[in-house]
Every structure is written in C-alpha cells, then in structure tokens.
Scaffold this motif. Structure first.
Motif, PDB file in Angstrom:
ATOM      1  N   THR A  65      13.866  -7.688 -10.989  1.00 13.29           N
ATOM      2  CA  THR A  65      13.072  -6.663 -10.311  1.00 13.29           C
ATOM      3  C   THR A  65      13.921  -5.728  -9.458  1.00 13.29           C
ATOM      4  OG1 THR A  65      12.636  -8.198  -8.468  1.00 13.29           O
ATOM      5  CG2 THR A  65      11.004  -8.101 -10.245  1.00 13.29           C
TER       6      THR A  65
ATOM      7  N   LEU B 275      15.937  -0.956  -9.717  1.00 11.09           N
ATOM      8  CA  LEU B 275      15.588  -0.120  -8.572  1.00 11.09           C
ATOM      9  C   LEU B 275      16.831   0.405  -7.865  1.00 11.09           C
ATOM     10  CD1 LEU B 275      12.681  -2.255  -7.070  1.00 11.09           C
ATOM     11  CD2 LEU B 275      12.464  -0.112  -8.325  1.00 11.09           C
TER      12      LEU B 275
ATOM     13  N   THR C 178       8.317  -4.668 -10.991  1.00 17.42           N
ATOM     14  CA  THR C 178       9.212  -3.516 -10.950  1.00 17.42           C
ATOM     15  C   THR C 178       8.428  -2.212 -10.941  1.00 17.42           C
ATOM     16  OG1 THR C 178      10.835  -4.802 -12.219  1.00 17.42           O
ATOM     17  CG2 THR C 178      11.195  -2.434 -12.078  1.00 17.42           C
TER      18      THR C 178
ATOM     19  N   LEU D  37       7.000  -1.658  -7.431  1.00 17.59           N
ATOM     20  CA  LEU D  37       8.074  -1.332  -6.491  1.00 17.59           C
ATOM     21  C   LEU D  37       8.596   0.089  -6.715  1.00 17.59           C
ATOM     22  CD1 LEU D  37      10.091  -4.691  -6.479  1.00 17.59           C
ATOM     23  CD2 LEU D  37       8.585  -3.806  -4.693  1.00 17.59           C
TER      24      LEU D  37
ATOM     25  N   PHE E   5       8.610   2.717  -3.675  1.00 16.45           N
ATOM     26  CA  PHE E   5       9.867   3.205  -3.095  1.00 16.45           C
ATOM     27  C   PHE E   5      10.261   4.601  -3.560  1.00 16.45           C
ATOM     28  CE2 PHE E   5      10.551  -1.472  -2.702  1.00 16.45           C
ATOM     29  CZ  PHE E   5      10.679  -1.506  -1.322  1.00 16.45           C
TER      30      PHE E   5
END
Length: 353
Positions: free
Chosen positions: A40, A44, A305, A308, A312
C-alpha cells in the motif's frame, strides 16, 4: 527411571511441535504486516516523488530494490539462531536462478516506474492487479497450479476490470499531461504486470526445485533468496542509472524538489524501505502459500491504496474505477471462497478415508 524418560518423550515432542507452530504463525502474521505496509505504501511514495518534481525513471527503478542491504539484519539474526553449520543454505543452482529472477525484477521495476510516472496511483494500482491473471497463466505452465471455477472466475473478473479502465481512461489523464504519455504509461504498467506475473511463479518453481534435491525450504533461505534477487535487480538498475547519468543528477533534482532538499532524500530512503517490505512480503507469501496466493493478496490490498491515493493526492475516483474496483473485490472473494470450500472438501475426504 526408564519409564519416566519414555513418558516425557511424547510431552517433549508436543512442546516442540507447539513451539514450531507458534513460530510459524508469528512469521506468517509478521510477513502479512510487512506485505500490507509495502504494497500500500510503495506506490504512494513513488508517485509523490514524481508529483513533486522527480523525473528520473532509472533512479525510481533502482529504489525498488536498492534497499536489499536491509535484509542483512534479519538474515544475521536468523544465522545466529540457526543450528545448521552449513551457511548460507543456498545452493549454486538456486543462486543462479535468483540472480536471473533479480534481473527480471529490475526490468519489471523500470516498466512500473515508467508507468506510474504518468498515471494516477488509483489507475496504476488497478492495472497492476492484472498481474493475477498472468500469474495464474504462468503458474499453470510452470508449477502446474490447480484451478477451480472460483479461481478462474477471479482471474476473468480482474481482466475485465482492467479492460474497463482502458476503455474509460480518457477522463483520468492528469492535468497538463499529453495523451501519448498517458497511454504509454498505461501500456508500460500492463507490461510490468505481465512480467511480474512471470516472476512470482519462477520464485515458487525455484523453491520447489530446491526442495527436491536439498532440505525443505526454511525462512532463512527465503531471506537469502530475497537478498540475491534484490542485489541483481539493483545491479541492473545501476547500469541504467550510469548510462542515463542519474547519479550526477540527484543533487540537482534534490535542490529543485518542491518539498525541499531534505525531504527529497527522505522520500528516496522511504521508497527503498517500502519496496523492500513489498518484495520480502511477497516472497514470504509464496513460501507460506503459492505464487497465486501472493498475487491475490496484492490484489485485495488495492482498495487500501485507492483510498489513500484519493486522501493524500486528491485523485479523482470515477465510476469506471469504482466498477473496476468492485470487480477486483468480487474476484478476490471468489478466489478465497473457492480455497475455503476446497479445503473443507479435502478435510472431509481425509476424514472418511
């Protein structure tokens, strides 16, 4: 005295069996946690590198295996606890196999880094999930993986989900990016999925061949395998960095990084750590299960993922992505339902025989 010693023997065996079982459960849990963090977190932080001014494809590829020296820490601890005087455990043939797989991993890292440099994390994550279909195909060809209607259904659903992304991808293109680069990133990511679908069964095949001529594979050997694969994957990317002059560009890129020079290096180090967690967790999942199981676990972590990335990076979450994500989850549930049902059937057969 002799009676007491014979009575204590079964008790001692039970305690040893219980201790080994607890150790295995602990390693499985630890391995799963490591894989969750790596799977995950790695896309990112790599996407953050590109969003804030990073442009070096070979550098980002290098980071995906460059953290291999971290494996030396748990490997050293494992050596200290081992009673086997024959260390390392790896045979020359297994070393060669892992070196070859490491080079393939380095190429796969480059394809993936190229893709994610042009794609949103949510899109690249769902695209990379198609590796399950390719893992299933290569697992069938290389390790004679058995398939059930449920596992076939899972593979088909994931392929359909990826196809839907391709059809509805026009509105997903990041602002200021050309359509040509977007589609190049799209197909590069698919290429990475195909290649990693080959890598996972190759790792399982290497373990199976080792067990036929050596002793059963233990977790210490898993660490050795990851160490060798990481080293050769990094060596492959290092050649690319030298040719592309990435080493000399790092200082200049750090100076121009939007988050500042110090955070630039934090992003690089964090990326190396995250990807090492991902690769170690994946090899461990193959060790405790199969290549197909590793692919399924990677797929089920996609929703994390996805969420997130939206939180973000404020990435758009279109209806097409929603349908593709639902198909991925449906495929995951189908796979594990089939596994649970098959296990119960085997237990029933064993109980009646």
């Amino acid at each position: 005295m002799e009676v007491e010693s014979t009575q204590s023997l079964p008790q001692s065996n039970n305690e040893l069996h219980r201790s080994k079982r607890l150790t295995k459960i602990s390693l499985v849990i630890l391995n799963f946690i490591i894989m969750v963090i790596g799977t995950t977190g790695s896309p990112l932080i790599l996407r953050l590198y590109f969003l804030k001014g990073g442009k070096r494809i070979w550098l980002s590829s290098w980071l995906q295996t460059g953290g291999w020296p971290l494996i030396l820490i748990p490997l050293f601890v494992s050596y200290m606890k081992s009673r086997d005087k024959k260390l390392p455990l790896m045979s020359p043939s297994l070393f060669i196999s892992c070196a070859f797989i490491g080079i393939l991993t380095g190429l796969d890292d480059w394809l993936y880094a190229y893709g994610i440099s042009y794609l949103p994390v949510s899109t690249s994550s769902i695209l990379i999930s198609t590796q399950l279909a390719f893992t299933a195909l290569f697992a069938f060809l290389l390790v004679r993986q058995r398939f059930t209607p449920y596992s076939v259904n899972a593979v088909v659903l994931l392929v359909i989900g990826a196809a839907m992304l391709g059809i509805n991808s026009s509105g997903d293109k990041p602002e200021g990016e050309s359509k040509e680069k977007y589609y190049l990133g799209f197909f590069m990511t698919i290429g990475a999925a195909v290649l990693y679908g080959l890598v996972l069964p190759l790792v399982e095949l290497s373990q199976m061949k080792y067990e036929k001529v050596q002793v059963p594979v233990c977790y210490t050997l898993v660490l050795e395998m990851q160490l060798v694969m990481g080293f050769f994957g990094t060596a492959f990317s290092t050649v690319g960095m030298i040719v592309n002059k990435d080493f000399t560009a790092i200082h200049r890129e750090a100076r121009d990084f939007e988050l500042g020079e110090a955070r630039y290096y934090i992003v690089l180090v964090g990326s190396a750590i995250m990807y090492q967690c991902f690769f170690l967790g994946t090899v461990g999942a193959i060790f405790y299960g199969s290549a197909l199981l590793a692919g399924v676990i990677m797929t089920v972590l996609i929703p994390v993922t996805e969420v997130l990335a939206v939180v973000f990076f404020s990435e758009p979450f279109s209806s097409g992505k929603g349908v593709a994500l639902a198909l991925s989850l449906w495929g995951f549930v189908s796979y594990f339902y089939g596994e649970i049902k098959g296990k119960k059937a085997r237990e029933t057969v064993n109980g009646t025989s």
